[in-house]
Design an enzyme around this catalytic site. Sequence first.
Site, PDB file in Angstrom:
ATOM      1  N   CYS A 140       0.820  -1.210   0.000  1.00  0.00           N
ATOM      2  CA  CYS A 140       0.000   0.000   0.000  1.00  0.00           C
ATOM      3  C   CYS A 140       0.855   1.262   0.000  1.00  0.00           C
ATOM      4  O   CYS A 140       0.665   2.160  -0.818  1.00  0.00           O
ATOM      5  CB  CYS A 140      -0.934  -0.007   1.203  1.00  0.00           C
ATOM      6  SG  CYS A 140      -1.908   1.493   1.366  1.00  0.00           S
ATOM      7  N   TYR A 191      -9.015  -3.153 -11.304  1.00  0.00           N
ATOM      8  CA  TYR A 191      -9.047  -1.760 -10.848  1.00  0.00           C
ATOM      9  C   TYR A 191      -7.661  -1.135 -10.920  1.00  0.00           C
ATOM     10  O   TYR A 191      -7.519   0.055 -11.239  1.00  0.00           O
ATOM     11  CB  TYR A 191      -9.654  -1.648  -9.445  1.00  0.00           C
ATOM     12  CG  TYR A 191      -8.817  -2.196  -8.317  1.00  0.00           C
ATOM     13  CD1 TYR A 191      -7.938  -1.376  -7.623  1.00  0.00           C
ATOM     14  CD2 TYR A 191      -8.930  -3.525  -7.917  1.00  0.00           C
ATOM     15  CE1 TYR A 191      -7.173  -1.866  -6.577  1.00  0.00           C
ATOM     16  CE2 TYR A 191      -8.175  -4.021  -6.874  1.00  0.00           C
ATOM     17  CZ  TYR A 191      -7.292  -3.194  -6.209  1.00  0.00           C
ATOM     18  OH  TYR A 191      -6.534  -3.683  -5.178  1.00  0.00           O
ATOM     19  N   LYS A 208      -0.340   5.480  -6.011  1.00  0.00           N
ATOM     20  CA  LYS A 208      -1.459   5.498  -6.970  1.00  0.00           C
ATOM     21  C   LYS A 208      -2.340   6.713  -6.757  1.00  0.00           C
ATOM     22  O   LYS A 208      -2.695   7.427  -7.703  1.00  0.00           O
ATOM     23  CB  LYS A 208      -2.251   4.199  -6.813  1.00  0.00           C
ATOM     24  CG  LYS A 208      -3.524   4.074  -7.634  1.00  0.00           C
ATOM     25  CD  LYS A 208      -4.753   4.525  -6.898  1.00  0.00           C
ATOM     26  CE  LYS A 208      -5.029   3.803  -5.608  1.00  0.00           C
ATOM     27  NZ  LYS A 208      -5.490   2.446  -5.770  1.00  0.00           N
ATOM     28  N   CYS A 215      -1.567   1.859  -2.858  1.00  0.00           N
ATOM     29  CA  CYS A 215      -2.546   2.924  -2.600  1.00  0.00           C
ATOM     30  C   CYS A 215      -1.942   4.325  -2.592  1.00  0.00           C
ATOM     31  O   CYS A 215      -2.501   5.250  -3.206  1.00  0.00           O
ATOM     32  CB  CYS A 215      -3.233   2.699  -1.251  1.00  0.00           C
ATOM     33  SG  CYS A 215      -3.668   0.990  -0.884  1.00  0.00           S
ATOM     34  N   GLU A 228      -6.974   2.246 -13.056  1.00  0.00           N
ATOM     35  CA  GLU A 228      -6.454   3.409 -12.339  1.00  0.00           C
ATOM     36  C   GLU A 228      -5.174   3.921 -12.991  1.00  0.00           C
ATOM     37  O   GLU A 228      -5.023   5.129 -13.247  1.00  0.00           O
ATOM     38  CB  GLU A 228      -6.201   3.048 -10.878  1.00  0.00           C
ATOM     39  CG  GLU A 228      -7.469   2.824 -10.073  1.00  0.00           C
ATOM     40  CD  GLU A 228      -7.200   2.241  -8.698  1.00  0.00           C
ATOM     41  OE1 GLU A 228      -8.088   2.351  -7.827  1.00  0.00           O
ATOM     42  OE2 GLU A 228      -6.114   1.663  -8.485  1.00  0.00           O
ATOM     43  N   HIS A 283     -26.757  21.365   0.234  1.00  0.00           N
ATOM     44  CA  HIS A 283     -26.855  21.905  -1.122  1.00  0.00           C
ATOM     45  C   HIS A 283     -25.869  23.055  -1.309  1.00  0.00           C
ATOM     46  O   HIS A 283     -25.681  23.869  -0.413  1.00  0.00           O
ATOM     47  CB  HIS A 283     -28.280  22.413  -1.351  1.00  0.00           C
ATOM     48  CG  HIS A 283     -28.548  22.864  -2.750  1.00  0.00           C
ATOM     49  ND1 HIS A 283     -28.652  21.977  -3.807  1.00  0.00           N
ATOM     50  CD2 HIS A 283     -28.725  24.106  -3.272  1.00  0.00           C
ATOM     51  CE1 HIS A 283     -28.887  22.657  -4.907  1.00  0.00           C
ATOM     52  NE2 HIS A 283     -28.937  23.959  -4.609  1.00  0.00           N
ATOM     53  N   GLU A 329     -25.626  15.145  -1.849  1.00  0.00           N
ATOM     54  CA  GLU A 329     -27.064  15.258  -1.619  1.00  0.00           C
ATOM     55  C   GLU A 329     -27.880  14.397  -2.589  1.00  0.00           C
ATOM     56  O   GLU A 329     -29.051  14.091  -2.319  1.00  0.00           O
ATOM     57  CB  GLU A 329     -27.510  16.715  -1.716  1.00  0.00           C
ATOM     58  CG  GLU A 329     -27.509  17.285  -3.116  1.00  0.00           C
ATOM     59  CD  GLU A 329     -28.045  18.716  -3.180  1.00  0.00           C
ATOM     60  OE1 GLU A 329     -29.016  19.025  -2.452  1.00  0.00           O
ATOM     61  OE2 GLU A 329     -27.483  19.518  -3.939  1.00  0.00           O
TER      62      GLU A 329
END
Length: 508
Positions: free
Chosen positions: A77, A218, A85, A82, A222, A483, A488
């Site tokens: 990682c 993935y 990346k 991670c 990525e 908002h 939302e």
Amino acid sequence: MLGLIRRSHVHRIRAPSRFYVTQQANSNYDYDLLVIGGGSGGLAASKEAASLGAKVGLCDFVKPSPQGSKWGLGGTCVNVGCIPKKLMHRAALIKEDLHDSASFGWNSNPEAAKIDWSKLVESTQLHIKSLNFGYKGQLHSNNVQYLNELASLKDANTVITKNRRGEIKERTAKNILVAVGGRPVIPSFPGSEYVLSSDDLFSLSTPPGRTLVIGASYIALECAGFLHAFGFPTTVMVRSILLRGFDQQMANLIHKNMENSGLRFIMKAIPTSIENKDDGLHVTYKTEEGDVVEVFDTVFAAIGRYPDTKSLNLEAAGVVTAKSGKIIVDDFDRSNVSNVFSIGDCSEGRPELTPSAIRAGKLLAHRLFANKTEIVDYKNIPTTVFSPLEYSTVGFSEEQAIAEYGEENIEVYHSFFQPLETTIPHRLENECYVKLICNKKDYERIIGIHLLCPNSGEIMQGLAVAVKCGATKKDFDGTVGIHPTMAEEIVLLKATKRGGEDPNKSGC
């Protein structure tokens, strides 16, 4: 009232007595716990165990990739996963911001912007090295003995270690934890020695240029996404489908978004050979129409990972593994050998995710040394694919929900939308998407959420808490949105797939 029922999925199971009793230091052993693997899970377990008074050692030794890449303490990682990346993903997003800036009145020249690959790699590696240094300091301050040595098992209580000078030692432990993680699978065909993996990409000394990405995982998407954004001609070669194991509607939306950005996909193709010539790497690949040859500067594969357990000599301790090489464990992360444990990517049936490995390591330490019994709840763990348009999810995919509950028993609320931030530059017009999967027979309890939009991971973390607490659609409907935000959209959903209403949003 019934819609407000909360259900906790945290398992608090009374453990067998060997877990229920606090482990005590034993002078017959060098360590109460010896951890093999200095990745996220191993570091978490070792520090937690030491904080509870256990005598802990941690063995970590990085075997170079086939291309010779190597790195420091911290595991995949931090070093080749991670962290680098996400940093390169962020670098790619900055390009989008530069292009949008003119629409917002900035006097900029985005077309002149060019990535300095060497600078990006240097900055990324400097940050990683600071993390490596920090982990060593944490081990020291927590009284964990750090052993930069390659470890293998002699028996269930004895580990043989070998350092860089070739010196071999035997070390004994009452408990052994295997947390060695995994390594990338390199395809096998003539010329595959020229193929790079994620172990190599983030420290690559020269710009990758024309890049072929083999795979549709993935990791593949990525990396292809940020390489394309940096201006390197990038092609993704897909054998069958994108993002196997993920919701396929979402995978197809990602495919469409990436293809619309100009990134090239070659579908239903597999590479068969690579020749290194003066003008580049000549890749021959097989398609339904026949063989094709193309020239690339870099070939990068992300077709899966394998557990790094082969050199551990697990059989010497009697530890049973699956065909994949992953260690078979029970709910308490224990192998078939009572004092040998395994967490993270090298464990059968566990998600290959850093946060779950960290939690598993901490809870194992608590069970061994603090009279605790809690185990990891692997249900409803959220995750994000850092594709150019981020995809985050928690719970069931639509396919899984149908298989588990039956199509007639689920309701899928959904909507396409456009973030306010992209309206002025006219990007992502109804390309973002949210999907809420509910169990109709359980008060429309939410069993899956899927979100495709910028920064979706930042939104999904909070939504995952709601799903874990057993939230229903009524709970979401009764929540006032913030908002104007993308978040939302999740509390404004009305259209259902069953009802056939138009899911495209207009206005704010």
